[in-house]
Design a protein around this motif. Structure first.
Motif, mmCIF file in Angstrom:
data_model
loop_
_atom_site.group_PDB
_atom_site.id
_atom_site.type_symbol
_atom_site.label_atom_id
_atom_site.label_comp_id
_atom_site.label_asym_id
_atom_site.label_seq_id
_atom_site.Cartn_x
_atom_site.Cartn_y
_atom_site.Cartn_z
ATOM 1 N N ASN A 171 -12.943 23.377 -39.589
ATOM 2 C CA ASN A 171 -13.469 24.768 -39.830
ATOM 3 C C ASN A 171 -14.151 25.313 -38.615
ATOM 4 N N ASN A 172 -13.647 25.235 -37.366
ATOM 5 C CA ASN A 172 -13.988 26.026 -36.133
ATOM 6 C C ASN A 172 -13.058 26.717 -35.614
ATOM 7 N N TYR A 173 -12.145 27.155 -36.368
ATOM 8 C CA TYR A 173 -11.077 28.059 -35.717
ATOM 9 C C TYR A 173 -11.446 29.020 -35.068
ATOM 10 N N TRP A 174 -12.829 29.717 -35.376
ATOM 11 C CA TRP A 174 -13.324 30.653 -34.680
ATOM 12 C C TRP A 174 -13.230 30.695 -33.088
ATOM 13 N N ILE A 175 -13.495 29.338 -32.622
ATOM 14 C CA ILE A 175 -13.556 29.113 -31.309
ATOM 15 C C ILE A 175 -12.321 29.725 -30.650
ATOM 16 N N VAL A 176 -11.113 29.674 -31.110
ATOM 17 C CA VAL A 176 -9.927 30.381 -30.455
ATOM 18 C C VAL A 176 -9.745 31.521 -31.112
ATOM 19 N N ASP A 177 -10.262 31.930 -32.229
ATOM 20 C CA ASP A 177 -9.845 33.188 -32.823
ATOM 21 C C ASP A 177 -10.719 34.397 -32.696
ATOM 22 N N LYS A 178 -12.053 34.152 -32.406
ATOM 23 C CA LYS A 178 -12.759 35.332 -31.921
ATOM 24 C C LYS A 178 -13.262 35.201 -30.286
ATOM 25 N N TYR A 179 -12.836 36.428 -30.007
ATOM 26 C CA TYR A 179 -13.346 36.481 -28.474
ATOM 27 C C TYR A 179 -14.976 36.265 -28.354
ATOM 28 N N ILE A 180 -15.553 35.694 -27.146
ATOM 29 C CA ILE A 180 -16.844 35.204 -27.136
ATOM 30 C C ILE A 180 -17.388 35.827 -26.040
ATOM 31 N N ALA A 181 -18.477 36.444 -26.367
ATOM 32 C CA ALA A 181 -19.312 37.082 -25.273
ATOM 33 C C ALA A 181 -20.305 36.515 -24.882
ATOM 34 N N MET A 182 -20.048 36.360 -23.175
ATOM 35 C CA MET A 182 -21.057 35.569 -22.482
ATOM 36 C C MET A 182 -22.514 36.390 -22.504
ATOM 37 N N ASN A 183 -23.312 35.655 -22.726
ATOM 38 C CA ASN A 183 -24.642 36.140 -22.589
ATOM 39 C C ASN A 183 -24.757 37.181 -23.956
ATOM 40 N N GLY A 184 -23.899 37.090 -24.867
ATOM 41 C CA GLY A 184 -24.035 38.059 -25.906
ATOM 42 C C GLY A 184 -23.790 39.297 -25.579
ATOM 43 N N GLN A 185 -23.269 39.419 -24.450
ATOM 44 C CA GLN A 185 -22.971 41.023 -23.714
ATOM 45 C C GLN A 185 -21.523 41.480 -23.697
ATOM 46 N N VAL A 186 -21.585 42.638 -24.449
ATOM 47 C CA VAL A 186 -20.259 43.225 -24.392
ATOM 48 C C VAL A 186 -20.132 44.474 -23.411
ATOM 49 N N SER A 187 -20.994 45.216 -23.447
ATOM 50 C CA SER A 187 -21.534 46.439 -22.635
ATOM 51 C C SER A 187 -22.550 46.208 -21.554
ATOM 52 N N ASN A 242 -8.414 31.389 -25.707
ATOM 53 C CA ASN A 242 -9.213 32.366 -26.072
ATOM 54 C C ASN A 242 -10.061 32.840 -24.732
ATOM 55 N N ILE A 243 -11.171 33.613 -24.484
ATOM 56 C CA ILE A 243 -11.705 33.823 -23.351
ATOM 57 C C ILE A 243 -13.204 33.950 -23.674
ATOM 58 N N ILE A 244 -13.960 33.648 -22.540
ATOM 59 C CA ILE A 244 -15.542 33.929 -22.488
ATOM 60 C C ILE A 244 -15.484 35.233 -21.568
ATOM 61 N N PHE A 245 -16.096 36.363 -22.109
ATOM 62 C CA PHE A 245 -15.891 37.552 -21.466
ATOM 63 C C PHE A 245 -17.270 38.396 -21.082
ATOM 64 N N ASN A 246 -17.285 39.291 -20.347
ATOM 65 C CA ASN A 246 -18.664 40.166 -20.340
ATOM 66 C C ASN A 246 -18.205 41.596 -19.840
ATOM 67 N N ASN A 247 -19.164 42.567 -20.148
ATOM 68 C CA ASN A 247 -18.843 43.742 -19.649
ATOM 69 C C ASN A 247 -17.605 44.900 -19.799
ATOM 70 N N PHE A 248 -16.666 44.464 -20.850
ATOM 71 C CA PHE A 248 -15.683 45.212 -21.183
ATOM 72 C C PHE A 248 -15.140 44.758 -22.715
ATOM 73 N N THR A 249 -14.465 45.497 -23.279
ATOM 74 C CA THR A 249 -13.917 45.419 -24.416
ATOM 75 C C THR A 249 -12.686 44.656 -24.525
ATOM 76 N N PRO A 250 -12.144 43.487 -24.759
ATOM 77 C CA PRO A 250 -10.968 42.969 -24.518
ATOM 78 C C PRO A 250 -10.030 43.514 -25.557
ATOM 79 N N THR A 251 -8.852 43.669 -25.168
ATOM 80 C CA THR A 251 -7.858 44.117 -26.291
ATOM 81 C C THR A 251 -6.260 43.737 -26.033
ATOM 82 N N ILE A 252 -5.573 43.254 -26.753
ATOM 83 C CA ILE A 252 -4.339 42.798 -26.747
ATOM 84 C C ILE A 252 -3.195 43.156 -27.756
#
Length: 288
Positions: free
Chosen positions: A44-60, A278-288
């Motif tokens: 029940n952990n599909y979110w690990i590959v299904d939800k983008y992961i914000a490093m440091n909880g930071q998107v912007s 999936n990705i661990i990202f920060n400082n942008f809003t990923p789209t595909i």
């Protein structure tokens, strides 16, 4: 998988899931779990590959990393959060991304692990006056509104640090019914090995890739880069530097999922997307 109720009953209670994990370990079959076609139904952990992961909880960049405003923004976007934790001199566990404070706060110097919590709380992260949250404060703020990956940054002795993090996680999953919405990630294979021994039912992610130094604590980084200690972690997922993917060291182990780390732009995301789940990202809003 004889006598282990996994395939025929994917909608398991958390207690039953823990029993099955322990049974797999006793039968020396735990590493076969990630090979099952219904792995995600079971864990029940599909979110690990299904939800983008914000490093440091930071998107912007508008919001300072590891602040409640940053966490709120990531939650609003529907992302998972990767929250790094370190241990202070008084054994408090806080959410901070660097050993050296000056890497985050330009006008402050010194090493985080030399401070007490009271001393750290005197430092203001921004003009608003935000301070570094403790792990418990961060978890209570998120309150299962988003999945969380706790990144344990430990270059020292294994045990005491990990025990405090595990204690906070267990309190969190019981308080907020967040049983399947927490995972642990670490560069240190011995940290993950310890977590496997203590809480084998919490998903583990081994992180590696680029290193700026030759040693990570007492471990040669060359050994970490080549994932030489992967087996002791029993990790189902690998997180690897985006700049190095695709990578033979990663593909050799055939993990459940590959996560690209340090993705800081849409162009880098599109470049690495064919090679990662999936990705661990920060400082942008990923789209595909």
């Amino acid at each position: 998988m004889k006598n282990i109720d996994l395939i025929d009953n994917p909608e398991l209670s958390f207690d039953k899931y823990k029993q099955n994990i322990n049974l797999l370990i006793q039968n020396k079959q735990i590493d076969k779990l990630k090979l099952l076609p219904n792995y995600f139904d079971i864990t029940n952990n599909y979110w690990i590959v299904d939800k983008y992961i914000a490093m440091n909880g930071q998107v912007s960049p508008e919001f300072f990393p590891n602040t409640f405003d940053a966490y709120s923004d990531a939650i609003k976007h529907g992302y998972a959060l990767c929250i790094p934790v370190q241990k202070l001199d008084d054994d408090s566990i806080v959410c901070f991304s660097h050993k050296n404070i000056s890497k985050v706060l330009e006008n402050t110097s010194g090493y985080l692990n030399k401070l007490t919590l009271a001393e750290l709380k005197e430092l203001k992260l921004n003009e608003k006056g935000d301070t570094v949250p403790t792990l418990d404060e961060a978890l209570d703020f998120v309150a299962n509104k988003a999945p969380i990956i706790i990144e344990i940054n430990n270059e020292g002795m294994i045990g005491k640090f990990e025990d405090k993090v595990i204690s906070s996680i267990l309190k969190y999953i019981n308080t907020y019914n967040a049983y399947f919405n927490v995972a642990i990630i670490s560069i240190n294979p011995y940290t993950l090995q310890y977590c496997y021994q203590k809480v084998p039912y919490i998903t583990r992610i081994l992180k590696s890739g680029n290193f700026t130094e030759k040693m990570y604590g007492s471990i040669p980084t060359k050994k970490l880069k080549k994932l030489k200690l992967y087996k002791i972690t029993h990790a189902d997922f690998l997180a690897y530097s985006a700049d190095l993917l695709p990578c033979r060291y990663v593909s050799k182990h055939k993990p459940v999922g590959i996560i690209a780390c340090n993705v800081t732009s849409q162009s880098k995301y599109l470049e690495v997307a064919p090679h990662a789940d999936n990705i661990i990202f920060n400082n942008f809003t990923p789209t595909i």
